[in-house]
Design a protein around this motif. Structure first.
Motif, mmCIF file in Angstrom:
data_model
loop_
_atom_site.group_PDB
_atom_site.id
_atom_site.type_symbol
_atom_site.label_atom_id
_atom_site.label_comp_id
_atom_site.label_asym_id
_atom_site.label_seq_id
_atom_site.Cartn_x
_atom_site.Cartn_y
_atom_site.Cartn_z
ATOM 1 N N GLY A 82 -7.512 0.254 -5.988
ATOM 2 C CA GLY A 82 -7.982 -0.806 -5.633
ATOM 3 C C GLY A 82 -9.089 -0.498 -4.852
ATOM 4 O O GLY A 82 -9.768 -1.336 -4.089
ATOM 5 N N PHE A 83 -9.949 0.424 -5.101
ATOM 6 C CA PHE A 83 -11.038 0.690 -4.461
ATOM 7 C C PHE A 83 -12.128 -0.026 -5.080
ATOM 8 O O PHE A 83 -12.276 -0.147 -6.289
ATOM 9 C CB PHE A 83 -11.605 2.201 -4.465
ATOM 10 N N GLN A 84 -13.119 -0.785 -4.196
ATOM 11 C CA GLN A 84 -14.121 -1.735 -4.579
ATOM 12 C C GLN A 84 -15.461 -1.121 -4.154
ATOM 13 O O GLN A 84 -15.545 -0.727 -3.120
ATOM 14 C CB GLN A 84 -13.928 -3.070 -4.211
ATOM 15 N N ILE A 85 -16.280 -1.069 -5.183
ATOM 16 C CA ILE A 85 -17.766 -0.489 -4.678
ATOM 17 C C ILE A 85 -18.365 -1.593 -3.779
ATOM 18 O O ILE A 85 -18.105 -2.869 -4.108
ATOM 19 C CB ILE A 85 -18.636 -0.088 -5.958
ATOM 20 N N PRO A 86 -19.189 -1.223 -2.855
ATOM 21 C CA PRO A 86 -19.663 -2.456 -2.165
ATOM 22 C C PRO A 86 -20.847 -2.868 -2.751
ATOM 23 O O PRO A 86 -21.346 -2.552 -3.494
ATOM 24 C CB PRO A 86 -20.359 -1.661 -0.690
ATOM 25 N N ASP A 87 -20.983 -4.375 -2.411
ATOM 26 C CA ASP A 87 -22.047 -5.225 -3.065
ATOM 27 C C ASP A 87 -23.282 -4.625 -3.126
ATOM 28 O O ASP A 87 -23.946 -4.962 -3.993
ATOM 29 C CB ASP A 87 -22.018 -6.443 -2.578
ATOM 30 N N ASP A 88 -23.846 -3.895 -1.949
ATOM 31 C CA ASP A 88 -25.021 -3.483 -1.657
ATOM 32 C C ASP A 88 -25.254 -2.200 -2.661
ATOM 33 O O ASP A 88 -26.359 -1.814 -2.809
ATOM 34 C CB ASP A 88 -25.247 -3.078 -0.307
ATOM 35 N N LEU A 89 -24.152 -1.694 -3.095
ATOM 36 C CA LEU A 89 -24.304 -0.486 -4.183
ATOM 37 C C LEU A 89 -23.980 -1.060 -5.668
ATOM 38 O O LEU A 89 -24.247 -0.184 -6.634
ATOM 39 C CB LEU A 89 -23.466 0.604 -3.798
ATOM 40 N N ALA A 90 -23.486 -1.990 -5.954
ATOM 41 C CA ALA A 90 -22.960 -2.335 -6.998
ATOM 42 C C ALA A 90 -24.310 -2.712 -8.211
ATOM 43 O O ALA A 90 -24.207 -2.365 -9.184
ATOM 44 C CB ALA A 90 -22.258 -3.908 -7.213
ATOM 45 N N ASP A 91 -25.359 -3.059 -7.591
ATOM 46 C CA ASP A 91 -26.607 -3.512 -8.285
ATOM 47 C C ASP A 91 -27.372 -2.386 -8.729
ATOM 48 O O ASP A 91 -28.250 -1.754 -7.610
ATOM 49 C CB ASP A 91 -27.226 -4.648 -7.801
#
Length: 152
Positions: A82-91
């Motif tokens: 369930g690790f989610q990449i932070p929004d500021d790194l997803a783009d």
């Protein structure tokens, strides 16, 4: 014979400081090389909460795309933790892509750098970590897997 092939496969990684990796199980193109700072053999040791700097060089996009989404999946015994990449790194267009800029034309070669202090939910385990980039239409631009031992 197999020992010789293993040595031949790992020798460039040791000599040039590159990190060995596998193509993702679900497929997708792979970069020409990967370098995770401090890791020249698998499993890599990842310290939860400490900066992780990983560079993928020689990525060639198979499709034209206006945007590129970064994604990370960590699995233990095949189960997504369930690790989610932070929004500021997803783009990836906004942060990470070098040598080109978005929109990308099909056949464009670029590099990608992930620089992130990951706080992971589990420590003391070895996980299979999948890191990939995806085009706006869902096409995988690149995808690799590594084994990582997560420590605190």
């Amino acid at each position: 014979m197999y020992k010789f092939l293993l040595i031949v496969a790992l020798l460039p990684a040791v000599i040039f400081g590159q990190t060995p990796f596998r193509p993702c199980i679900g497929g997708g193109p792979t970069p020409a090389s990967v370098n995770i700072e401090g890791c020249t053999s698998l499993p890599c040791t990842i310290v939860s909460g400490s900066p992780l700097v990983a560079r993928a060089n020689g990525i060639v996009t198979p499709v034209a795309t206006p945007t590129v989404q970064a994604n990370i999946v960590a699995r233990v015994l095949g189960l997504d933790i369930g690790f989610q990449i932070p929004d500021d790194l997803a783009d990836a267009c906004a942060v990470g892509i070098t040598g080109a800029s978005c929109p990308l034309a099909a056949g464009t070669t670029f590099d990608y750098t992930l620089n992130y202090a990951m706080t992971l939910p589990l420590t003391g385990i070895t996980a299979q970590v999948e890191v990939g980039l995806t085009a706006a239409d869902g096409t995988r631009i690149t995808c690799i897997e590594i084994d990582a031992t997560i420590v605190s």
